[in-house]
Enzyme design. Structure first.
Site, short mmCIF file in Angstrom:
data_model
loop_
_atom_site.label_atom_id
_atom_site.label_comp_id
_atom_site.label_asym_id
_atom_site.label_seq_id
_atom_site.Cartn_x
_atom_site.Cartn_y
_atom_site.Cartn_z
N GLY A 35 0.84 -1.20 0.00
CA GLY A 35 0.00 0.00 0.00
C GLY A 35 0.87 1.24 0.00
CG LEU A 36 -0.69 4.84 -1.96
CD1 LEU A 36 -1.86 5.82 -1.98
CD2 LEU A 36 0.39 5.25 -2.98
N GLY A 40 -1.02 2.54 6.31
CA GLY A 40 -1.22 1.81 7.57
C GLY A 40 -0.48 0.48 7.64
CB SER A 42 4.58 0.48 9.82
OG SER A 42 5.41 0.60 8.71
CB SER A 109 5.72 -4.27 -2.65
OG SER A 109 4.67 -4.34 -1.74
N1 LIG Z 1 10.81 8.14 -2.69
C1 LIG Z 1 10.19 7.42 -1.75
N2 LIG Z 1 9.05 6.76 -2.03
C2 LIG Z 1 8.42 6.03 -1.09
N3 LIG Z 1 8.88 5.89 0.20
C3 LIG Z 1 10.02 6.55 0.55
C4 LIG Z 1 10.71 7.34 -0.41
N4 LIG Z 1 11.81 7.88 0.21
C5 LIG Z 1 11.80 7.43 1.48
N5 LIG Z 1 10.73 6.63 1.69
C6 LIG Z 1 10.52 5.88 2.96
O1 LIG Z 1 10.77 4.51 2.60
C7 LIG Z 1 9.69 3.70 2.97
C8 LIG Z 1 9.29 2.77 1.82
O2 LIG Z 1 10.24 1.75 1.67
P1 LIG Z 1 9.83 0.38 0.95
O3 LIG Z 1 11.03 -0.48 1.05
O4 LIG Z 1 8.57 -0.11 1.53
O5 LIG Z 1 9.60 0.87 -0.55
S1 LIG Z 1 9.45 -0.03 -1.87
O6 LIG Z 1 8.65 -1.22 -1.51
O7 LIG Z 1 10.78 -0.43 -2.33
O8 LIG Z 1 8.78 0.83 -2.84
C9 LIG Z 1 8.53 4.61 3.28
O9 LIG Z 1 7.88 4.00 4.39
P2 LIG Z 1 6.28 3.98 4.56
O10 LIG Z 1 5.89 5.43 4.70
O11 LIG Z 1 6.10 3.20 5.84
O12 LIG Z 1 5.65 3.30 3.39
C10 LIG Z 1 9.17 5.94 3.60
O13 LIG Z 1 9.39 6.06 4.99
N1 LIG Z 2 -7.51 1.35 9.54
C1 LIG Z 2 -6.27 1.77 9.75
N2 LIG Z 2 -5.25 0.90 9.64
C2 LIG Z 2 -3.97 1.30 9.84
N3 LIG Z 2 -3.59 2.57 10.16
C3 LIG Z 2 -4.59 3.49 10.29
C4 LIG Z 2 -5.95 3.13 10.08
N4 LIG Z 2 -6.71 4.23 10.28
C5 LIG Z 2 -5.85 5.23 10.58
N5 LIG Z 2 -4.56 4.79 10.60
C6 LIG Z 2 -3.39 5.64 10.91
O1 LIG Z 2 -2.67 5.85 9.68
C7 LIG Z 2 -1.27 5.98 9.96
C8 LIG Z 2 -0.54 4.99 9.09
O2 LIG Z 2 0.87 5.10 9.30
P1 LIG Z 2 1.83 3.87 9.05
O3 LIG Z 2 1.34 2.66 9.77
O4 LIG Z 2 3.22 4.34 9.36
O5 LIG Z 2 1.64 3.62 7.47
P2 LIG Z 2 2.67 3.00 6.41
O6 LIG Z 2 3.51 1.99 7.13
O7 LIG Z 2 1.79 2.40 5.36
O8 LIG Z 2 3.49 4.16 5.91
C9 LIG Z 2 -1.07 5.74 11.45
O9 LIG Z 2 -0.99 6.98 12.11
C10 LIG Z 2 -2.37 4.99 11.85
O10 LIG Z 2 -2.75 5.20 13.18
#
Ligand SMILES: Nc1ncnc2c1ncn2[C@@H]1O[C@H](COP(=O)(O)OS(=O)(=O)O)[C@@H](OP(=O)(O)O)[C@H]1O
Ligand SMILES: Nc1ncnc2c1ncn2[C@@H]1O[C@H](COP(=O)(O)OP(=O)(O)O)[C@@H](O)[C@H]1O
Length: 201
Positions: A35-36, A40, A42, A109
């Site tokens: 997911g984006l 959510g 992590s 991913s």
């Molecule tokens: N350019 C760019 N695009 C997306 N994300 C970025 C980028 N730069 C740094 N980050 C940080 O890296 C986390 C995503 O890493 P991933 O290994 O999950 O990415 S991927 O699956 O290879 O696309 C992502 O974590 P999440 O926010 O938890 O998704 C960010 O903290």
């Molecule tokens: N249904 C839900 N499931 C997971 N996170 C949620 C949901 N609703 C709200 N959130 C909030 O969205 C945020 C997601 O952050 P995070 O877990 O770091 O996302 P990601 O790992 O995809 O970047 C957290 O602050 C979490 O509390």
């Protein structure tokens, strides 16, 4: 062409999958969350690990930010590096599943083809879970301030802004994290695991 050009011979394990199932009370598997950023992944992965452990399951989370601090510290966010990130992670996840554990992965991913390859590597134990939240919701959350930086041009190739996200078209489970609270999404994931990977000990 020699028949074994790299001179490698796999060593068979003495333990079988059935031995490991008896030991842990469930099959090994990979729960692949996609997911984006801020959808959510992590939060749900860590909460799910804790909940499953309390039910007796043996599990472990591989999380994007964490793995990129070590094993994949040499990788960035180009399409090629993301593909290599997912290749390595899926190899590691497959090893966890082979060891009999439930491996929960939390990676953006973004490419369907990379997730399809991960599915092939993890064989029948692969469960794709779409942590589904639209871009506007994720951007409004922006827990790490990354969307703000991406909009300001301070982060290149940011998923959803300047890099693609290809939503799954064959996920085994979808949680709508934009419209329901974390506890509701977590409850759906626990129900899914209890049905797909029953615990019997
Ligand atoms: N350019 C760019 N695009 C997306 N994300 C970025 C980028 N730069 C740094 N980050 C940080 O890296 C986390 C995503 O890493 P991933 O290994 O999950 O990415 S991927 O699956 O290879 O696309 C992502 O974590 P999440 O926010 O938890 O998704 C960010 O903290
Ligand atoms: N249904 C839900 N499931 C997971 N996170 C949620 C949901 N609703 C709200 N959130 C909030 O969205 C945020 C997601 O952050 P995070 O877990 O770091 O996302 P990601 O790992 O995809 O970047 C957290 O602050 C979490 O509390």
């Amino acid at each position: 062409m020699p028949s074994n050009p790299r001179n490698l011979t796999a060593t068979a394990h003495a333990l079988t999958a059935a031995d490991r199932r008896r030991h842990y009370g469930h099959d090994g598997a990979v729960l692949w969350l996609t997911g984006l950023s801020a959808s959510g992944k992590s939060s749900l992965a860590m909460a799910l690990e804790q909940a499953l452990m309390q039910l007796g399951y043996a599990c472990y989370v591989l999380d994007g930010d964490n793995i990129r601090g070590g094993l994949n510290a040499n990788l960035g966010f180009s399409p090629e590096d993301r593909t290599e990130n997912i290749r390595r992670v899926s190899e590691v996840a497959a090893l966890f599943a082979d060891a009999g554990l439930i491996c929960i992965t939390a990676f953006i991913s973004p490419y369907r083809a990379d997730r399809a390859q991960a599915r092939l590597r993890c064989k029948q134990g692969f469960h794709e879970i779409h942590v589904a939240a639209d871009l506007a919701t994720c951007e409004a959350r922006d827990p790490k301030g990354l969307y703000k930086k991406a909009r300001a041009g301070e982060i290149r190739e940011f998923t959803g802004i300047s890099a693609p996200y290809e939503a799954p078209d064959r996920a085994e489970c979808v949680v709508d994290t934009a419209s329901e609270p974390l506890e509701a999404s977590l409850g759906k994931l626990i129900s899914y695991v209890l049905a797909a990977l029953p615990y019997q000990k």
